[in-house]
Write an enzyme that holds these catalytic residues in place. Structure first.
Site, PDB file in Angstrom:
ATOM      1  NE  ARG A  49       6.867  -5.102  -4.173  1.00 45.80           N
ATOM      2  CZ  ARG A  49       5.984  -5.400  -3.562  1.00 45.80           C
ATOM      3  NH1 ARG A  49       5.937  -5.093  -2.136  1.00 45.80           N
ATOM      4  NH2 ARG A  49       4.646  -5.338  -3.969  1.00 45.80           N
TER       5      ARG A  49
ATOM      6  CB  CYS B 190       8.348  -2.023   0.303  1.00 51.94           C
ATOM      7  SG  CYS B 190       8.412  -3.711  -0.310  1.00 51.94           S
TER       8      CYS B 190
ATOM      9  CB  ILE C 131       8.552 -13.849  -6.096  1.00 54.03           C
ATOM     10  CG1 ILE C 131       7.947 -15.240  -6.378  1.00 54.03           C
ATOM     11  CG2 ILE C 131       7.889 -12.569  -6.666  1.00 54.03           C
ATOM     12  CD1 ILE C 131       7.890 -15.578  -7.648  1.00 54.03           C
TER      13      ILE C 131
ATOM     14  CB  VAL D 225       6.904   0.496 -11.696  1.00 56.05           C
ATOM     15  CG1 VAL D 225       6.266   0.391 -10.329  1.00 56.05           C
ATOM     16  CG2 VAL D 225       7.828   2.003 -11.578  1.00 56.05           C
ATOM     17  CG  ASP D 226      11.343  -2.916 -14.965  1.00 56.43           C
ATOM     18  OD1 ASP D 226      11.029  -3.061 -13.943  1.00 56.43           O
ATOM     19  OD2 ASP D 226      11.986  -3.653 -15.696  1.00 56.43           O
TER      20      ASP D 226
ATOM     21  NE  ARG E  98       5.898  -1.940  -5.049  1.00 60.97           N
ATOM     22  CZ  ARG E  98       5.709  -2.173  -6.061  1.00 60.97           C
ATOM     23  NH1 ARG E  98       4.666  -3.013  -6.532  1.00 60.97           N
ATOM     24  NH2 ARG E  98       6.416  -1.791  -7.269  1.00 60.97           N
TER      25      ARG E  98
ATOM     26  NE  ARG F 296       0.819  -1.634   3.580  1.00 56.92           N
ATOM     27  CZ  ARG F 296       1.619  -1.314   2.676  1.00 56.92           C
ATOM     28  NH1 ARG F 296       2.744  -1.381   3.243  1.00 56.92           N
ATOM     29  NH2 ARG F 296       1.271  -1.303   1.696  1.00 56.92           N
TER      30      ARG F 296
ATOM     31  CE  LYS G 256      -2.266  -7.036   1.040  1.00 60.52           C
ATOM     32  NZ  LYS G 256      -1.141  -6.251  -0.128  1.00 60.52           N
ATOM     33  CG  ASN G 257      -2.356  -8.610  -2.729  1.00 69.73           C
ATOM     34  OD1 ASN G 257      -2.402  -7.710  -2.235  1.00 69.73           O
ATOM     35  ND2 ASN G 257      -1.503  -9.746  -2.493  1.00 69.73           N
TER      36      ASN G 257
ATOM     37  CG  ASP H 171       1.892 -12.488  -1.149  1.00 69.49           C
ATOM     38  OD1 ASP H 171       0.751 -11.843  -1.757  1.00 69.49           O
ATOM     39  OD2 ASP H 171       3.157 -11.924  -1.313  1.00 69.49           O
TER      40      ASP H 171
HETATM   41  C1  EPZ Z   1       1.714  -8.286  -6.042  1.00 65.43           C
HETATM   42  O1  EPZ Z   1       2.854  -7.500  -5.862  1.00 65.43           O
HETATM   43  C2  EPZ Z   1       1.081  -8.523  -4.555  1.00 65.43           C
HETATM   44  N1  EPZ Z   1       0.757  -7.295  -3.975  1.00 65.43           N
HETATM   45  C3  EPZ Z   1       2.207  -8.823  -3.726  1.00 65.43           C
HETATM   46  O2  EPZ Z   1       1.661  -9.198  -2.409  1.00 65.43           O
HETATM   47  C4  EPZ Z   1       2.751 -10.324  -4.224  1.00 65.43           C
HETATM   48  O3  EPZ Z   1       3.583 -10.824  -3.267  1.00 65.43           O
HETATM   49  C5  EPZ Z   1       3.297 -10.154  -5.588  1.00 65.43           C
HETATM   50  O4  EPZ Z   1       2.284  -9.716  -6.455  1.00 65.43           O
HETATM   51  C6  EPZ Z   1       3.791 -11.449  -6.165  1.00 65.43           C
HETATM   52  O5  EPZ Z   1       2.490 -12.406  -6.139  1.00 65.43           O
HETATM   53  C7  EPZ Z   1      -0.466  -6.741  -4.846  1.00 65.43           C
HETATM   54  O6  EPZ Z   1      -1.202  -7.219  -5.321  1.00 65.43           O
HETATM   55  C8  EPZ Z   1      -1.223  -5.366  -4.176  1.00 65.43           C
HETATM   56  P1  EPZ Z   1       5.086  -8.353  -9.022  1.00 65.43           P
HETATM   57  P2  EPZ Z   1       3.646  -6.843  -7.298  1.00 65.43           P
HETATM   58  O7  EPZ Z   1       5.020  -7.344  -9.933  1.00 65.43           O
HETATM   59  O8  EPZ Z   1       2.662  -6.605  -8.162  1.00 65.43           O
HETATM   60  C9  EPZ Z   1       9.544  -7.758 -10.015  1.00 65.43           C
HETATM   61  C10 EPZ Z   1       1.216  -8.853   0.032  1.00 65.43           C
HETATM   62  O9  EPZ Z   1       2.186  -9.382   1.075  1.00 65.43           O
HETATM   63  N2  EPZ Z   1       8.936  -6.573 -11.055  1.00 65.43           N
HETATM   64  O10 EPZ Z   1       4.311  -9.812  -9.215  1.00 65.43           O
HETATM   65  O11 EPZ Z   1       4.270  -5.727  -6.883  1.00 65.43           O
HETATM   66  C11 EPZ Z   1       9.343  -7.398  -8.641  1.00 65.43           C
HETATM   67  O12 EPZ Z   1      10.374  -6.783  -8.023  1.00 65.43           O
HETATM   68  C12 EPZ Z   1       2.092  -8.451  -1.248  1.00 65.43           C
HETATM   69  O13 EPZ Z   1       0.232  -9.036  -0.044  1.00 65.43           O
HETATM   70  C13 EPZ Z   1       9.854  -5.814 -12.082  1.00 65.43           C
HETATM   71  O14 EPZ Z   1      11.000  -6.284 -11.733  1.00 65.43           O
HETATM   72  O15 EPZ Z   1       4.391  -7.959  -7.449  1.00 65.43           O
HETATM   73  C14 EPZ Z   1       9.235  -9.023  -8.142  1.00 65.43           C
HETATM   74  O16 EPZ Z   1      10.699  -9.672  -8.088  1.00 65.43           O
HETATM   75  C15 EPZ Z   1       3.642  -8.212  -1.017  1.00 65.43           C
HETATM   76  N3  EPZ Z   1       9.528  -4.844 -12.439  1.00 65.43           N
HETATM   77  C16 EPZ Z   1       8.633  -9.524  -9.407  1.00 65.43           C
HETATM   78  O17 EPZ Z   1       8.698  -8.776 -10.228  1.00 65.43           O
HETATM   79  C17 EPZ Z   1       8.209  -4.443 -12.265  1.00 65.43           C
HETATM   80  O18 EPZ Z   1       7.785  -3.462 -13.124  1.00 65.43           O
HETATM   81  C18 EPZ Z   1       7.236 -10.157  -9.140  1.00 65.43           C
HETATM   82  O19 EPZ Z   1       6.362  -8.974  -8.507  1.00 65.43           O
HETATM   83  C19 EPZ Z   1       7.145  -5.238 -11.682  1.00 65.43           C
HETATM   84  C20 EPZ Z   1       7.663  -6.257 -10.709  1.00 65.43           C
END
Ligand code: EPZ
Length: 418
Positions: free
Chosen positions: A122, A117, A328, A124-125, A93, A398, A22-23, A306
């Site tokens: 989460r 969520c 995380i 996106v900064d 998202r 999902r 999926k990811n 995950d």
């Molecule tokens: C991806 O989410 C995956 N989703 C998530 O899988 C997975 O848990 C996550 O990576 C970590 O491995 C997809 O790939 C679609 P991050 P993502 O940006 O990209 C913070 C599942 O169950 N952050 O690596 O959103 C964030 O809040 C899902 O399949 C910021 O602060 O994760 C988190 O604490 C759940 N600012 C940390 O970074 C940002 O702009 C890591 O998040 C972006 C993220």
């Protein structure tokens, strides 16, 4: 409202085929917007999030052919809109991943800010900062990210923290930026390697994918291509944990064991016998009760967040006490309250959960709160005495393709009920 009903006690045996990740497929579908011809993607899992992403692409005007047998072709040459609407982004998202491709290909993009969520705010900064490094002008107003750039310019960008999505978004944008981009503190997940390989098939020039330093040499255009999605390491890990918890022997096929070291190591620590042979992973528990295993989640190649909820289900019935740290996401223990309803012994202290293994869980009605929490409740139901019903299983759909069908083929007494 559909539910899943599990009658615990079966020992799982047999083979199960792992679907595409999926990811990986979500960013890869967004990457097709960068091409000037049709991109054919194979091994696409049948998931709700895939259907949502296809709707986003269609909303932008792309022609999407879903042949139905796991093959999806996206022709982005008819894209006429550069706005990803809130109605779609709020449900998933990962839609924010159209930002980089739209900006790089068309020079502007408007993407609704994804809501938070269940597992965290989460933000996106990091995505926005990355685009700004490449020269984009970005404003955030009325709940939308509005981005413009005549032509993105390559740059050196250091991510404040490791982010899978931000790495993917900026990587996609950099492929068409002018000049060289160096991404430092980049995420190293296998899904990023898969995205990079798809982009390279489309004509992108990328090195270092899978390491913390990715180098991109911008090109003028990306062309039509074909790509087959990498195996889903989280789905594979979920089935292996099901085998370990029930004391059975299961082989997952079409997997990529080389992307699963941390999870396989922890399963061995829990007492499982593991044999990897090409794309096949066999776990044999020989009827033994798992041993409790300490877990701390971390960016790849560390233990994946995950898989935290699923491994907690194993620790709930393991022999001993385990300490589980979620580093995380700020709120990824929502499965705990539901596991407690099944008789687990878990205490939370901030980002740490202490799990005392119990001899048995007992079935009860429980509620899914997020994707991986739903999986952990199903796993617990597989070993709980009596019936467990899991509600709100739209979360599950999902990220898992026909999980109840795959588990019942392994001998589980599980079915979906209206
Ligand atoms: C991806 O989410 C995956 N989703 C998530 O899988 C997975 O848990 C996550 O990576 C970590 O491995 C997809 O790939 C679609 P991050 P993502 O940006 O990209 C913070 C599942 O169950 N952050 O690596 O959103 C964030 O809040 C899902 O399949 C910021 O602060 O994760 C988190 O604490 C759940 N600012 C940390 O970074 C940002 O702009 C890591 O998040 C972006 C993220």
């Amino acid at each position: 409202m559909q539910k899943i009903l599990v009658d615990g006690g079966a020992v799982l045996h047999g083979e199960v085929r792992v679907s595409g990740a999926k990811n990986a497929v979500l960013p890869i579908l967004c990457a097709t917007l960068l091409a000037d011809g049709p991109v054919t993607i194979r091994n696409v899992p049948r998931l709700h999030d895939v259907r949502t992403t296809i709707r986003v692409l269609a909303e932008l005007g792309a022609r999407v052919g879903d042949e139905g047998d796991g093959v999806v072709t996206v022709d982005p040459s008819t894209v006429h809109s550069h706005v990803a609407p809130y109605e779609l982004v709020k449900t998933m998202r990962a839609s924010v991943l159209v930002l980089g491709p739209l900006l790089a290909k068309f020079g502007h993009a408007e993407v609704s800010l994804p809501g938070g969520c269940a597992i965290g705010s989460r933000p996106v900064d990091l995505h926005i900062k990355g685009m700004q490094s490449l020269g984009a002008e970005i404003s955030v107003e009325n709940g939308f990210i509005k981005a413009r750039a005549e032509r993105l310019r390559g740059a050196r960008h250091v991510f404040d923290i490791v982010s899978v999505g931000a790495t993917e978004n900026v990587l996609m944008a950099a492929t068409l930026a002018e000049g060289r981009t160096v991404l430092e503190n980049a995420a190293m997940e296998p899904e990023i390697v898969d995205l990079a390989e798809c982009l390279i098939a489309m004509g992108a020039r990328i090195e270092g994918q899978g390491t913390g330093r990715i180098v991109v040499h911008g090109v003028e255009r990306l062309h039509a291509a074909q790509h087959s999605v990498v195996a889903d390491r989280i789905e594979a890990g979920t089935f292996l944990i099901a085998a370990a918890m029930t004391g059975g022997r299961v082989t997952v096929t079409h997997a990529r064991p080389d992307t699963m070291d941390a999870v396989l190591d922890k399963l061995k620590a829990a007492g499982a016998e593991l044999d990897c042979d090409g794309d096949r992973i066999t776990l044999d528990m020989q009827g033994r009760r798992p041993r409790a295993v300490d877990i701390t989640t971390a960016p790849h190649p560390g233990f994946p967040t995950d898989m935290q909820a699923q491994f907690m289900a194993l620790n709930c019935i393991a022999d001993g006490v385990s300490v589980m740290n979620e580093t995380i996401f700020e709120n990824r223990f929502m499965h705990v309250n539901e596991l407690l309803r099944l008789g687990a012994d878990i205490r939370i202290d901030g980002h740490t959960a202490v799990v005392r293994g119990v001899q048995k869980l007992s079935g009860a009605p429980v509620m899914a709160t997020d994707l991986r929490a739903s999986a952990s409740l199903i796993l617990a139901g597989l070993v709980a005495h009596g019936a467990t019903t899991i509600d709100r299983i739209y979360h599950l759909d999902r990220g898992y393709e026909n999980i109840e069908g795959k588990l019942s083929a392994l001998g589980a007494d599980i079915r979906r009920i209206d």
